[in-house]
Design a protein around this motif. Structure first.
Motif, PDB file in Angstrom:
ATOM      1  N   ARG A 156       1.634  50.952  47.672  1.00  0.00           N
ATOM      2  CA  ARG A 156       2.017  52.027  46.757  1.00  0.00           C
ATOM      3  C   ARG A 156       3.520  52.286  46.883  1.00  0.00           C
ATOM      4  N   VAL A 202      -1.142  48.290  44.230  1.00  0.00           N
ATOM      5  CA  VAL A 202      -2.575  48.557  44.339  1.00  0.00           C
ATOM      6  C   VAL A 202      -3.214  48.773  42.961  1.00  0.00           C
ATOM      7  N   GLU A 203      -2.441  49.233  42.005  1.00  0.00           N
ATOM      8  CA  GLU A 203      -2.949  49.366  40.642  1.00  0.00           C
ATOM      9  C   GLU A 203      -2.987  48.031  39.912  1.00  0.00           C
ATOM     10  N   PRO A 206      -6.470  44.852  40.780  1.00  0.00           N
ATOM     11  CA  PRO A 206      -7.749  44.635  40.093  1.00  0.00           C
ATOM     12  C   PRO A 206      -7.671  43.701  38.886  1.00  0.00           C
ATOM     13  N   SER A 231      -5.938  48.802  51.570  1.00  0.00           N
ATOM     14  CA  SER A 231      -6.027  49.376  50.230  1.00  0.00           C
ATOM     15  C   SER A 231      -5.961  48.291  49.160  1.00  0.00           C
ATOM     16  N   ALA A 235      -8.937  47.359  46.553  1.00  0.00           N
ATOM     17  CA  ALA A 235      -8.715  47.431  45.109  1.00  0.00           C
ATOM     18  C   ALA A 235      -9.120  46.144  44.410  1.00  0.00           C
TER      19      ALA A 235
END
Length: 275
Positions: A156, A202-203, A206, A231, A235
């Motif tokens: 992040r 982290v976004e 996926p 994290s 994800a």
């Protein structure tokens, strides 16, 4: 996975190297000249290229980047480059935002050179960039890749939980810090804040599947503690990523020894990217 030739992949200039490789200046989609180097695979095979993305304040000439390129070269051709604001590249560093365009230009050059498959390996800031480039993909007009390895990446943005990262933020955000970076580290940093704030690593994770993804982190990383790789792996979900927590490993390319780099290279080949 292959793509059609793109005019953006044509380097502005190319010169021979005594080592047998090639040095080029690439132009990103937003007009920044990026220095890059291609070292062909033994025998000139064009099955796999590994694109190496260095960490903040690195450059393709740095010994740690050259060491990584040398070890990963056992698996195929290698493309190294300097992010904007670093080394001999133009522009100023945006510390992980517009750098996806620099990586994308290097991936495009590898495709233009004729490689059937391209894997990206990034360290620290470069680790976040390879995640963001692969996660954005064709929807953002970026080129596809066939495997991704992210080493010592933050999960992040704006993390200040360790003393080294508080120093990094001082360098990035303060005029005196940017002066130290430019004069002492050879890294020119942009003065403007992100607008908008880019999608975080982290976004982005996926959206990488089904491309094989390896996340590597050290249990002695002084910059980002283990909640960052955990994290990222979470994800990815299910079988979306393989996670290596390396005992005794510190941070990024400077701490990555030949043994670890060799295992990373073997993973790329085993993932199918090298076939």
């Amino acid at each position: 996975m292959t793509t059609a030739a793109d005019p953006r992949d044509r380097p502005l200039c190319v010169s021979a190297l005594t080592s047998g490789g090639r040095r080029a200046v690439l132009l990103t989609s937003d007009g920044i000249p990026i220095e890059a180097e291609h070292r062909p695979a033994a025998g000139g095979a064009k099955d796999l290229a590994v694109v190496v993305a260095h960490g903040f304040t690195g450059a393709l000439e740095r010994p740690a980047v050259r060491r990584a390129a040398g070890v990963l070269g056992a698996e195929g051709g290698v493309v190294t480059f300097s992010f904007r604001g670093h080394g001999g590249s133009g522009g100023r560093s945006t510390v992980g935002d517009r750098e996806v365009l620099d990586l994308d230009a290097a991936v495009g050059w590898a495709r233009r050179l004729g490689y059937a498959r391209v894997a990206t390996v990034g360290f620290s800031m470069g680790g976040s960039v390879v995640l963001r480039q692969a996660g954005a993909g064709a929807d953002a007009g970026l080129r596809p890749v066939d495997a991704v390895v992210s080493v010592s990446s933050p999960a992040r943005w704006y993390y200040r939980g360790t003393a080294p990262m508080r120093r990094v933020h001082w360098v990035i955000t303060r005029p005196a810090g940017r002066l130290v970076s430019r004069v002492g580290l050879g890294t020119r940093i942009h003065t403007r804040d992100w607008d908008p704030v880019p999608r975080s690593p982290v976004e982005s994770v996926p959206y990488i599947a089904p491309v094989p993804l390896l996340i590597v982190h050290g249990d002695r990383d002084g910059y980002f503690p283990l909640d960052h790789p955990l994290s990222l792996a979470a994800a990815a979900g299910g079988d979306g990523a393989e996670l290596w927590i390396e005992r005794g490993f510190g941070h990024a390319e400077n701490a990555a020894d030949a043994r670890l780099l060799g295992r990373v290279g073997a993973w790329i080949t085993a993932s199918g990217a090298g076939r």
